[in-house]
Design a protein around this motif. Structure first.
Motif, PDB file in Angstrom:
ATOM      1  N   UNK A 290      88.538   4.246  40.734  1.00 18.31           N
ATOM      2  CA  UNK A 290      88.461   2.799  40.482  1.00 18.31           C
ATOM      3  C   UNK A 290      87.530   2.113  41.481  1.00 18.31           C
ATOM      4  N   UNK A 291      86.274   1.997  41.129  1.00 17.54           N
ATOM      5  CA  UNK A 291      85.319   1.337  42.013  1.00 17.54           C
ATOM      6  C   UNK A 291      85.560  -0.176  41.967  1.00 17.54           C
ATOM      7  N   UNK A 292      85.768  -0.759  43.138  1.00 18.43           N
ATOM      8  CA  UNK A 292      85.987  -2.202  43.233  1.00 18.43           C
ATOM      9  C   UNK A 292      84.709  -2.875  43.719  1.00 18.43           C
ATOM     10  N   UNK A 293      84.233  -3.837  42.951  1.00 18.69           N
ATOM     11  CA  UNK A 293      83.032  -4.592  43.314  1.00 18.69           C
ATOM     12  C   UNK A 293      83.423  -6.052  43.517  1.00 18.69           C
ATOM     13  N   UNK A 294      83.190  -6.572  44.705  1.00 20.89           N
ATOM     14  CA  UNK A 294      83.567  -7.946  45.030  1.00 20.89           C
ATOM     15  C   UNK A 294      82.347  -8.704  45.520  1.00 20.89           C
ATOM     16  N   UNK A 295      82.045  -9.814  44.870  1.00 24.88           N
ATOM     17  CA  UNK A 295      80.919 -10.645  45.278  1.00 24.88           C
ATOM     18  C   UNK A 295      81.436 -11.820  46.104  1.00 24.88           C
ATOM     19  N   UNK A 296      80.778 -12.069  47.226  1.00 25.06           N
ATOM     20  CA  UNK A 296      81.052 -13.259  48.033  1.00 25.06           C
ATOM     21  C   UNK A 296      80.029 -14.329  47.665  1.00 25.06           C
ATOM     22  N   UNK A 297      80.521 -15.525  47.396  1.00 28.64           N
ATOM     23  CA  UNK A 297      79.674 -16.651  47.036  1.00 28.64           C
ATOM     24  C   UNK A 297      79.746 -17.700  48.137  1.00 28.64           C
ATOM     25  N   UNK A 298      78.595 -18.211  48.549  1.00 28.11           N
ATOM     26  CA  UNK A 298      78.595 -19.301  49.519  1.00 28.11           C
ATOM     27  C   UNK A 298      78.523 -20.623  48.758  1.00 28.11           C
ATOM     28  N   UNK A 299      79.259 -21.625  49.250  1.00 28.74           N
ATOM     29  CA  UNK A 299      79.423 -22.887  48.542  1.00 28.74           C
ATOM     30  C   UNK A 299      78.893 -24.039  49.395  1.00 28.74           C
ATOM     31  N   UNK A 300      78.044 -24.863  48.809  1.00 29.89           N
ATOM     32  CA  UNK A 300      77.669 -26.115  49.455  1.00 29.89           C
ATOM     33  C   UNK A 300      77.836 -27.252  48.462  1.00 29.89           C
ATOM     34  N   UNK A 301      77.754 -28.464  48.961  1.00 26.57           N
ATOM     35  CA  UNK A 301      77.948 -29.610  48.072  1.00 26.57           C
ATOM     36  C   UNK A 301      77.063 -30.772  48.474  1.00 26.57           C
ATOM     37  N   UNK A 308      77.077 -34.598  52.005  1.00 31.26           N
ATOM     38  CA  UNK A 308      76.963 -33.190  51.653  1.00 31.26           C
ATOM     39  C   UNK A 308      77.432 -32.304  52.786  1.00 31.26           C
ATOM     40  N   UNK A 309      77.472 -31.006  52.525  1.00 35.06           N
ATOM     41  CA  UNK A 309      77.902 -30.068  53.551  1.00 35.06           C
ATOM     42  C   UNK A 309      78.251 -28.726  52.938  1.00 35.06           C
ATOM     43  N   UNK A 310      78.978 -27.944  53.686  1.00 31.42           N
ATOM     44  CA  UNK A 310      79.384 -26.610  53.250  1.00 31.42           C
ATOM     45  C   UNK A 310      80.891 -26.562  53.040  1.00 31.42           C
ATOM     46  N   UNK A 311      81.304 -25.707  52.115  1.00 27.20           N
ATOM     47  CA  UNK A 311      82.706 -25.405  51.897  1.00 27.20           C
ATOM     48  C   UNK A 311      82.902 -23.916  52.152  1.00 27.20           C
ATOM     49  N   UNK A 312      84.133 -23.456  52.373  1.00 26.69           N
ATOM     50  CA  UNK A 312      84.352 -22.035  52.666  1.00 26.69           C
ATOM     51  C   UNK A 312      83.812 -21.128  51.561  1.00 26.69           C
ATOM     52  N   UNK A 313      83.304 -19.965  51.984  1.00 29.18           N
ATOM     53  CA  UNK A 313      82.873 -18.963  51.010  1.00 29.18           C
ATOM     54  C   UNK A 313      84.041 -18.596  50.096  1.00 29.18           C
ATOM     55  N   UNK A 314      83.695 -18.141  48.893  1.00 26.82           N
ATOM     56  CA  UNK A 314      84.704 -17.673  47.957  1.00 26.82           C
ATOM     57  C   UNK A 314      84.357 -16.289  47.445  1.00 26.82           C
ATOM     58  N   UNK A 315      85.351 -15.557  46.999  1.00 23.78           N
ATOM     59  CA  UNK A 315      85.114 -14.199  46.487  1.00 23.78           C
ATOM     60  C   UNK A 315      85.682 -14.059  45.080  1.00 23.78           C
ATOM     61  N   UNK A 316      85.091 -13.117  44.343  1.00 27.40           N
ATOM     62  CA  UNK A 316      85.600 -12.764  43.018  1.00 27.40           C
ATOM     63  C   UNK A 316      85.251 -11.304  42.773  1.00 27.40           C
ATOM     64  N   UNK A 317      86.232 -10.518  42.372  1.00 23.97           N
ATOM     65  CA  UNK A 317      86.001  -9.084  42.224  1.00 23.97           C
ATOM     66  C   UNK A 317      86.492  -8.522  40.916  1.00 23.97           C
ATOM     67  N   UNK A 318      86.063  -7.309  40.642  1.00 16.91           N
ATOM     68  CA  UNK A 318      86.484  -6.602  39.429  1.00 16.91           C
ATOM     69  C   UNK A 318      86.456  -5.099  39.701  1.00 16.91           C
TER      70      UNK A 318
END
Length: 332
Positions: A290-301, A308-318
């Motif tokens: 079971x290969x797990x691939x997780x992408x980290x996304x950086x968030x700004x606004x 404006x500014x930055x918000x905490x990074x978020x992750x989503x995997x499969x």
């Protein structure tokens, strides 16, 4: 017709279900309606806030981000909800019914009718502001019931009171937009694709077309504030699903390089070490890894007034199954 039904049901429920309100009369209403503009952009109003999700990630496997820190979007918030006349129509039937008790009704009349602090529902300020009420996140996360301030007035053009946490501002809108972001599936492309071999480097990469920045815009049109939260792919973490494997790079984290993560395999690269990939050291036998691939996304606004500014990074995997076969020797 659907839009009208959604809104009407919400108002009716709010006027008749005072048993579900908090000690200040707030109902945490989560009213929702939808509208489509001529260009096909769909806006959804949830809890006094309009969300434009037209630039969001799509597809059946798209999903919400999980913050990489302990931070989380507001579980409840305050936003404009009533004109003076609307608040009167909202509260008076409840007082007349007497279902909330004489003492509570008297306190409410004193606050909104008798001038402590609002006289006759602030009718003299009609068109110059709104009464604000609390709303809750539609999935009712921890803390959803923490917005207990009584309904309050804000003059048009003024910021909400500083002592009221999560009253909508551009920054709070950005945080609410963060919660609405959906990113595409993190299924990676592998080469070899159908099955790889023991000790053969397997290249891994993400399809650039699927991993462009995504964004959600939140706004409160009646007071003219808006904010857009944008998520950009930052890195890909590969976990092979077994200890009998080596990742490329050794950390298993493939950083974004321009508009791509990883490098597509092509003829002529067989002797090269993949910049992003895995090498299995043992066969998966009759099963798979079971290969797990997780992408980290950086968030700004960015928001109204140049905020404006930055918000905490978020992750989503499969997870995806990988077949690993032994290399067959040929006897001559």
């Amino acid at each position: 017709m659907t839009v009208l039904t959604l809104v009407s049901c919400s108002v009716f429920a709010a006027q008749t279900a005072f048993a579900d309100r908090d000690k200040y009369g707030n109902n945490g209403d989560n009213q929702q309606s939808a509208d489509a503009s001529e260009d096909g952009t769909v806006s959804v109003t949830v809890g006094g806030v309009v969300f434009d999700r037209s630039k969001n990630g799509s597809g059946n496997a798209a999903g919400a981000l999980t913050s990489t820190t302990s931070w989380s979007p507001p579980p409840c918030w305050y936003a404009p909800k009533y004109t003076p006349e609307q608040l009167k129509k909202y509260l008076e039937p409840t007082w007349e019914a007497g279902s909330t008790g004489y003492e509570w009704d008297a306190e409410q009349r004193d606050r909104y009718v008798n001038g402590h602090p609002y006289k006759d529902f602030n009718k003299e300020k009609t068109g110059k502001g709104y009464f604000w009420d609390s709303f809750v996140n539609k999935v009712f996360p921890p803390g959803w019931d923490s917005c207990e301030k009584p309904i309050f007035w804000v003059d048009q053009g003024d910021p909400p009171p500083a002592n009221i946490e999560n009253a909508v501002t551009p920054e709070v809108l950005a945080e609410l937009a963060y919660a609405e972001i959906r990113v595409p599936s993190t299924k990676v492309t592998l080469a070899p694709a159908a099955a790889t071999k023991v000790n053969l480097p397997t290249w891994a990469w993400l399809d650039v077309a699927d991993f462009k920045p995504v964004s959600v815009t939140a706004s409160v049109p009646v007071i003219g504030i808006t904010a857009t939260a944008t998520a950009r792919p930052k890195s890909l973490r590969i976990e092979p699903g077994t200890k009998d494997a080596v990742t490329y790079p050794a950390s298993g984290v493939c950083e974004a390089d321009g508009d791509r993560i990883g490098e597509p395999y092509a003829n002529g690269k067989a002797d090269r070490t993949p910049p992003c990939g895995v090498r299995y050291l043992r066969s998966s036998g009759d099963g798979t890894y079971p290969l797990q691939a997780t992408v980290t996304w950086e968030i700004d606004w960015t928001g109204s007034g140049g905020a404006g500014g930055d918000l905490p990074d978020g992750t989503f995997g499969a997870t995806q199954d990988v077949v690993v076969q032994e290399i067959q020797a040929v006897n001559r």
